[in-house]
Design a protein around this motif. Structure first.
Motif, PDB file in Angstrom:
ATOM      1  N   THR A 175     -23.147  -5.526   0.920  1.00  0.00           N
ATOM      2  CA  THR A 175     -24.535  -5.325   1.330  1.00  0.00           C
ATOM      3  C   THR A 175     -24.764  -5.783   2.770  1.00  0.00           C
ATOM      4  OG1 THR A 175     -25.231  -5.648  -0.969  1.00  0.00           O
ATOM      5  CG2 THR A 175     -26.935  -5.843   0.734  1.00  0.00           C
ATOM      6  N   LEU A 176     -24.201  -6.938   3.127  1.00  0.00           N
ATOM      7  CA  LEU A 176     -24.372  -7.465   4.477  1.00  0.00           C
ATOM      8  C   LEU A 176     -23.736  -6.544   5.520  1.00  0.00           C
ATOM      9  CD1 LEU A 176     -23.706 -11.254   3.787  1.00  0.00           C
ATOM     10  CD2 LEU A 176     -25.910 -10.197   4.385  1.00  0.00           C
ATOM     11  N   GLY A 177     -22.568  -5.989   5.197  1.00  0.00           N
ATOM     12  CA  GLY A 177     -21.927  -5.066   6.119  1.00  0.00           C
ATOM     13  C   GLY A 177     -22.793  -3.844   6.359  1.00  0.00           C
ATOM     14  N   ALA A 178     -23.385  -3.336   5.275  1.00  0.00           N
ATOM     15  CA  ALA A 178     -24.262  -2.168   5.398  1.00  0.00           C
ATOM     16  C   ALA A 178     -25.519  -2.503   6.201  1.00  0.00           C
ATOM     17  CB  ALA A 178     -24.634  -1.659   4.011  1.00  0.00           C
ATOM     18  N   GLN A 179     -26.097  -3.659   5.942  1.00  0.00           N
ATOM     19  CA  GLN A 179     -27.315  -4.062   6.643  1.00  0.00           C
ATOM     20  C   GLN A 179     -27.074  -4.324   8.125  1.00  0.00           C
ATOM     21  OE1 GLN A 179     -28.490  -7.448   4.287  1.00  0.00           O
ATOM     22  NE2 GLN A 179     -29.756  -6.224   2.905  1.00  0.00           N
ATOM     23  N   SER A 180     -25.828  -4.658   8.480  1.00  0.00           N
ATOM     24  CA  SER A 180     -25.529  -4.929   9.888  1.00  0.00           C
ATOM     25  C   SER A 180     -25.688  -3.679  10.753  1.00  0.00           C
ATOM     26  CB  SER A 180     -24.103  -5.478  10.032  1.00  0.00           C
ATOM     27  OG  SER A 180     -23.133  -4.458   9.810  1.00  0.00           O
ATOM     28  N   VAL A 181     -25.626  -2.501  10.116  1.00  0.00           N
ATOM     29  CA  VAL A 181     -25.783  -1.252  10.863  1.00  0.00           C
ATOM     30  C   VAL A 181     -26.993  -0.449  10.403  1.00  0.00           C
ATOM     31  CG1 VAL A 181     -23.315  -1.056  11.366  1.00  0.00           C
ATOM     32  CG2 VAL A 181     -24.222  -0.013   9.274  1.00  0.00           C
ATOM     33  N   ASN A 182     -27.607  -0.893   9.299  1.00  0.00           N
ATOM     34  CA  ASN A 182     -28.746  -0.154   8.735  1.00  0.00           C
ATOM     35  C   ASN A 182     -29.615  -1.126   7.934  1.00  0.00           C
ATOM     36  OD1 ASN A 182     -30.533   1.498   7.347  1.00  0.00           O
ATOM     37  ND2 ASN A 182     -28.987   2.929   6.619  1.00  0.00           N
ATOM     38  N   PRO A 183     -30.647  -1.694   8.538  1.00  0.00           N
ATOM     39  CA  PRO A 183     -31.472  -2.701   7.867  1.00  0.00           C
ATOM     40  C   PRO A 183     -32.279  -2.174   6.682  1.00  0.00           C
ATOM     41  CG  PRO A 183     -32.418  -2.096   9.993  1.00  0.00           C
ATOM     42  CD  PRO A 183     -31.070  -1.470   9.935  1.00  0.00           C
ATOM     43  N   LYS A 184     -32.319  -0.870   6.480  1.00  0.00           N
ATOM     44  CA  LYS A 184     -33.089  -0.299   5.369  1.00  0.00           C
ATOM     45  C   LYS A 184     -32.317  -0.324   4.043  1.00  0.00           C
ATOM     46  CE  LYS A 184     -35.532   2.951   8.418  1.00  0.00           C
ATOM     47  NZ  LYS A 184     -35.779   4.400   8.683  1.00  0.00           N
ATOM     48  N   ILE A 185     -31.092  -0.758   4.103  1.00  0.00           N
ATOM     49  CA  ILE A 185     -30.204  -0.693   2.929  1.00  0.00           C
ATOM     50  C   ILE A 185     -30.691  -1.547   1.766  1.00  0.00           C
ATOM     51  CG2 ILE A 185     -27.940  -1.510   2.118  1.00  0.00           C
ATOM     52  CD1 ILE A 185     -27.812   1.201   3.413  1.00  0.00           C
ATOM     53  N   LYS A 186     -30.525  -1.007   0.557  1.00  0.00           N
ATOM     54  CA  LYS A 186     -30.677  -1.779  -0.669  1.00  0.00           C
ATOM     55  C   LYS A 186     -29.487  -1.450  -1.566  1.00  0.00           C
ATOM     56  CE  LYS A 186     -33.718   1.713  -2.793  1.00  0.00           C
ATOM     57  NZ  LYS A 186     -35.057   1.953  -3.404  1.00  0.00           N
ATOM     58  N   THR A 187     -29.090  -2.412  -2.377  1.00  0.00           N
ATOM     59  CA  THR A 187     -27.931  -2.235  -3.259  1.00  0.00           C
ATOM     60  C   THR A 187     -28.345  -2.412  -4.708  1.00  0.00           C
ATOM     61  OG1 THR A 187     -26.413  -3.078  -1.563  1.00  0.00           O
ATOM     62  CG2 THR A 187     -25.610  -3.074  -3.836  1.00  0.00           C
ATOM     63  N   LYS A 188     -27.976  -1.446  -5.532  1.00  0.00           N
ATOM     64  CA  LYS A 188     -28.197  -1.529  -6.967  1.00  0.00           C
ATOM     65  C   LYS A 188     -26.877  -1.871  -7.644  1.00  0.00           C
ATOM     66  CE  LYS A 188     -31.931   1.928  -7.031  1.00  0.00           C
ATOM     67  NZ  LYS A 188     -33.000   1.061  -7.586  1.00  0.00           N
ATOM     68  N   VAL A 189     -26.940  -2.748  -8.652  1.00  0.00           N
ATOM     69  CA  VAL A 189     -25.734  -3.184  -9.357  1.00  0.00           C
ATOM     70  C   VAL A 189     -25.873  -2.891 -10.839  1.00  0.00           C
ATOM     71  CG1 VAL A 189     -24.200  -5.124  -9.857  1.00  0.00           C
ATOM     72  CG2 VAL A 189     -25.432  -5.053  -7.670  1.00  0.00           C
ATOM     73  N   VAL A 190     -24.812  -2.345 -11.423  1.00  0.00           N
ATOM     74  CA  VAL A 190     -24.729  -2.204 -12.875  1.00  0.00           C
ATOM     75  C   VAL A 190     -23.540  -3.040 -13.339  1.00  0.00           C
ATOM     76  CG1 VAL A 190     -24.322  -0.658 -14.822  1.00  0.00           C
ATOM     77  CG2 VAL A 190     -25.782   0.084 -12.929  1.00  0.00           C
ATOM     78  N   TRP A 191     -23.789  -3.977 -14.241  1.00  0.00           N
ATOM     79  CA  TRP A 191     -22.749  -4.861 -14.758  1.00  0.00           C
ATOM     80  C   TRP A 191     -22.134  -4.262 -16.025  1.00  0.00           C
ATOM     81  CZ3 TRP A 191     -21.374  -8.855 -11.734  1.00  0.00           C
ATOM     82  CH2 TRP A 191     -22.295  -9.285 -10.774  1.00  0.00           C
ATOM     83  N   VAL A 192     -20.801  -4.277 -16.096  1.00  0.00           N
ATOM     84  CA  VAL A 192     -20.123  -3.696 -17.263  1.00  0.00           C
ATOM     85  C   VAL A 192     -19.425  -4.750 -18.138  1.00  0.00           C
ATOM     86  CG1 VAL A 192     -19.833  -1.416 -16.248  1.00  0.00           C
ATOM     87  CG2 VAL A 192     -18.087  -3.174 -15.828  1.00  0.00           C
ATOM     88  N   ASN A 193     -19.373  -5.997 -17.662  1.00  0.00           N
ATOM     89  CA  ASN A 193     -18.780  -7.100 -18.437  1.00  0.00           C
ATOM     90  C   ASN A 193     -17.359  -6.808 -18.899  1.00  0.00           C
ATOM     91  OD1 ASN A 193     -21.136  -8.840 -18.332  1.00  0.00           O
ATOM     92  ND2 ASN A 193     -22.085  -7.364 -19.725  1.00  0.00           N
ATOM     93  N   THR A 194     -16.585  -6.226 -18.023  1.00  0.00           N
ATOM     94  CA  THR A 194     -15.167  -5.982 -18.274  1.00  0.00           C
ATOM     95  C   THR A 194     -14.497  -5.728 -16.935  1.00  0.00           C
ATOM     96  OG1 THR A 194     -13.552  -4.570 -19.421  1.00  0.00           O
ATOM     97  CG2 THR A 194     -15.556  -3.504 -18.608  1.00  0.00           C
ATOM     98  N   TRP A 195     -13.208  -6.032 -16.858  1.00  0.00           N
ATOM     99  CA  TRP A 195     -12.463  -5.723 -15.645  1.00  0.00           C
ATOM    100  C   TRP A 195     -11.924  -4.300 -15.700  1.00  0.00           C
ATOM    101  CZ3 TRP A 195     -13.198  -9.014 -11.881  1.00  0.00           C
ATOM    102  CH2 TRP A 195     -13.344 -10.384 -12.132  1.00  0.00           C
TER     103      TRP A 195
END
Length: 361
Positions: A175-195
């Protein structure tokens, strides 16, 4: 009688020399090195990369070592049984390659003080236990930078495995890498509880695309996320291994590990009698974190920026977790001009501003 025995011995020795039979030096026993794997070796992902490192060992040392591995070992009490059996079998070095093996490794190590154990991504050590992990977040930051430049929706997606510090670091760095070039960025996360569960990973990726994410990353093992991106016409990044063959158009680059450089170092030390428990944390500079070739579709200006920032990381000019940093509740976590201390980074349990939601309990 003594003279008779001496005479017979002399005759036998002379006969041996005449026949060309000379004493044979006892060959040194090979160093026995074992690996405990979370998933199947397969042809991609976390376990595959570790096994590539094992193969690099065999190529480097040949008959000086003998390696073995056990795959598909769950992070349960069964892990202790497997690790203990490997020690009983005479393995002198045992690499346990997943976070959930930490306590089983420590427990077995107490019973086998002469065996040297190395645990991946953990933080507990002992006189015969070291740890090793990567600054994988450096690569994640660079992936995010590409995503921030190329996204059309300003929404990134991330398939998370478990909310352990290793994964949280990667989500935040992405997220930080994306925001460094585009401050409008948001990140959505889906957790799957498995590797590793291709079905769950696929469902998570499809959910993220439905929510508007057009750049997908993951901290899971299968190529399902890349495959979904290819099918849906969005972009994705490989994780642990180059997954370009699963999505020739979708796959922009991959954040991978070259475990061989670490394994070769540790075995060299063991053979030389200089091994000692250490907490190893290597990244792009040490060639443990390796970014795969960029897709030809990555614009020239993005490719140029990517290579410049990668060099800045190697040179120490770019530190992904430098302030000012806020969490996603607005609380200041790192002041301007400061850097998140390594101890805090290794135990991080908060999401940076821009990542939606909260960590599962």
């Amino acid at each position: 009688m003594f003279r008779l025995r001496s005479t017979l011995a002399a005759i036998a020795a002379a006969t041996g020399l005449i026949l060309g039979v000379l004493p044979v030096a006892q060959a040194a026993e090979p160093l026995k090195v074992a690996f405990v794997y979370l998933g199947p070796v397969g042809d991609g992902g976390w376990t595959f990369q570790h096994d590539q490192g094992r193969r690099a060992l065999e190529k480097e040392f040949g008959s000086k070592i003998k390696t073995t591995f056990v795959e598909n070992v769950p992070e349960t009490a069964d892990a202790e049984r497997v690790i203990r059996q490997l020690a009983v079998d005479g393995n002198q070095m045992i690499f346990t390659t997943s976070f959930g093996y930490m306590d089983p490794t420590m427990k077995v190590a107490k019973s086998f003080p002469k065996v040297h154990f190395m645990h991946a991504t953990g933080y507990k050590t002992a006189a015969n236990v070291g740890t090793y992990q990567t600054r994988f977040y450096e690569g994640a930051y660079l992936l995010g930078m590409i995503a921030g430049k190329m996204t059309k929706t300003n929404t990134l997606g991330f398939v998370g495995s478990f909310p352990v510090p290793e994964v949280v670091r990667n989500i935040n760095a992405y997220t930080l890498g994306a925001q460094s070039v585009n401050p409008k960025i948001k990140t959505k996360v889906v957790w799957v509880n498995t590797w590793y569960d291709p079905g769950k990973e696929r469902q998570a990726a499809e959910t993220l695309v439905a929510q508007g994410a057009d750049m997908l990353a993951q901290n899971t093992d299968s190529p399902a996320v890349v495959q979904v991106a290819e099918e849906k016409g969005v972009h994705a990044f490989g994780w642990d291994t180059d997954m370009a063959k699963y999505g020739p158009k979708a796959h922009l680059t991959a954040n991978t590990e070259n475990w061989g450089v670490y394994y070769i170092q540790e075995v060299k030390r063991e053979l030389a009698g200089t091994w000692k428990p250490e907490q190893t944390l290597w990244g792009i500079k040490e060639n443990l974190v390796v970014l795969s070739p960029l897709n030809a579709s990555v614009p020239a200006d993005v490719s140029k920026l990517f290579n410049e920032k990668k060099k800045d990381i190697v040179d120490g000019k770019l530190i992904p977790f430098a302030g000012p940093l806020k969490d996603n509740t607005g609380a200041v976590k790192v002041a301007a001009g400061a850097v998140l201390p390594m101890g805090d980074l290794m135990s991080i349990n908060w999401l940076v501003n821009g990542v939606e939601g909260s960590l599962p309990k």
